[in-house]
Design a protein around this motif. Structure first.
Motif, PDB file in Angstrom:
ATOM      1  N   TYR A   1       5.876   3.794   1.885  1.00  0.00           N
ATOM      2  CA  TYR A   1       5.538   2.379   1.998  1.00  0.00           C
ATOM      3  C   TYR A   1       5.566   1.974   3.469  1.00  0.00           C
ATOM      4  O   TYR A   1       6.076   2.703   4.315  1.00  0.00           O
ATOM      5  N   PRO A   2       5.019   0.814   3.807  1.00  0.00           N
ATOM      6  CA  PRO A   2       4.942   0.430   5.222  1.00  0.00           C
ATOM      7  C   PRO A   2       6.303   0.136   5.854  1.00  0.00           C
ATOM      8  O   PRO A   2       7.200  -0.405   5.212  1.00  0.00           O
ATOM      9  N   ALA A   3       6.409   0.471   7.132  1.00  0.00           N
ATOM     10  CA  ALA A   3       7.638   0.197   7.884  1.00  0.00           C
ATOM     11  C   ALA A   3       7.943  -1.296   7.921  1.00  0.00           C
ATOM     12  O   ALA A   3       9.110  -1.702   7.911  1.00  0.00           O
TER      13      ALA A   3
ATOM     14  N   PRO B   1       0.843  -1.190   0.000  1.00  0.00           N
ATOM     15  CA  PRO B   1       0.000   0.000   0.000  1.00  0.00           C
ATOM     16  C   PRO B   1       0.878   1.239   0.000  1.00  0.00           C
ATOM     17  O   PRO B   1       2.109   1.156   0.078  1.00  0.00           O
ATOM     18  N   VAL B   2       0.252   2.386  -0.087  1.00  0.00           N
ATOM     19  CA  VAL B   2       0.950   3.645   0.145  1.00  0.00           C
ATOM     20  C   VAL B   2       0.427   4.209   1.462  1.00  0.00           C
ATOM     21  O   VAL B   2      -0.774   4.285   1.677  1.00  0.00           O
TER      22      VAL B   2
ATOM     23  N   VAL C   1       3.022  -4.834  -7.009  1.00  0.00           N
ATOM     24  CA  VAL C   1       1.573  -4.699  -7.092  1.00  0.00           C
ATOM     25  C   VAL C   1       1.217  -3.716  -5.989  1.00  0.00           C
ATOM     26  O   VAL C   1       1.440  -4.003  -4.811  1.00  0.00           O
ATOM     27  N   ALA C   2       0.718  -2.549  -6.376  1.00  0.00           N
ATOM     28  CA  ALA C   2       0.503  -1.475  -5.416  1.00  0.00           C
ATOM     29  C   ALA C   2      -0.963  -1.070  -5.377  1.00  0.00           C
ATOM     30  O   ALA C   2      -1.693  -1.223  -6.357  1.00  0.00           O
ATOM     31  N   TYR C   3      -1.347  -0.532  -4.234  1.00  0.00           N
ATOM     32  CA  TYR C   3      -2.724  -0.072  -4.108  1.00  0.00           C
ATOM     33  C   TYR C   3      -2.776   1.160  -3.222  1.00  0.00           C
ATOM     34  O   TYR C   3      -1.947   1.359  -2.338  1.00  0.00           O
ATOM     35  N   GLY C   4      -3.753   2.005  -3.521  1.00  0.00           N
ATOM     36  CA  GLY C   4      -3.928   3.227  -2.754  1.00  0.00           C
ATOM     37  C   GLY C   4      -5.148   3.970  -3.235  1.00  0.00           C
ATOM     38  O   GLY C   4      -6.040   3.393  -3.869  1.00  0.00           O
TER      39      GLY C   4
END
Length: 196
Positions: free
Chosen positions: A92-94, A86-87, A115-118
């Motif tokens: 990006y996530p820790a 995700p964003v 593969v990204a989502y937001g």
């Protein structure tokens, strides 16, 4: 194609948040990869991996924590990675940065696709930053990305894409590119070990 000849792809679910969305696109892209027949898919969920966030100093005599040791051979065996991210606050996530930082050789000379989502960005801010991070651990990020803009509209309650023709076509091009790089880099590593 025999099982031994198939390329091994680690599909990494990067978010560890409560009520996260990540497992839905991770499952979808894993199924797309499995359906090809030339890929062996290893789903890697960072929530289940439970990597510690406190890292040791430079004393190499101190053994890595058990969870770090458990994930290492799976990453080492992979010929390529698909990172599902995700964003968060334009990044990006820790949990994903933590997972990258625990390892080095396991990423070396291997392709990484995203593969990204937001929301409106579809996770693109996270991907652009991750390209820099993976470059530092000597991985090669591919150009194609599968992005889900306004992700909450992209899958139904059963986890199926609401626009399957479009996203399945995007997945095909993405996986074609990833497997080209995975095949080329696996051949290169077999001819001459990569040294960072």
């Amino acid at each position: 194609m025999s099982e031994d000849d198939r390329l091994r792809v680690g599909v990494i679910t990067g978010s560890t948040r409560t009520d996260r969305f990540g497992p839905i696109p991770a499952h979808w892209i894993a199924e797309q990869a499995r359906s090809r027949g030339d890929l062996h898919v290893d789903p890697i969920d960072l929530l289940e991996a439970d990597l510690p966030t406190t890292m040791p100093g430079d004393d190499e005599s101190v053994p890595a924590p058990a969870s770090v040791q458990a994930l290492a051979p799976r990453l080492a065996a992979a010929d390529a990675f698909i990172v599902v991210t995700p964003v968060y606050n334009r990044g990006y996530p820790a949990s994903l940065k933590n997972a990258i930082d625990w390892y080095l050789q396991e990423w070396n000379a291997k392709p990484v696709g995203f593969v990204a989502y937001g929301g409106m960005s579809g996770g693109s801010y996270a991907v652009e930053q991750l390209r820099l991070v993976f470059n530092e651990v000597h991985a090669t990020t591919i150009r194609n990305t599968v992005s889900f803009i306004n992700f909450w509209e992209c899958f139904d309650d059963q986890g199926n894409p609401t626009d399957p023709e479009s996203v399945n076509s995007a997945a095909k091009g993405f996986l074609d590119q990833l497997t080209w790089w995975a095949d080329a880099l696996r051949a290169a590593r077999s001819r001459r070990p990569y040294t960072a």
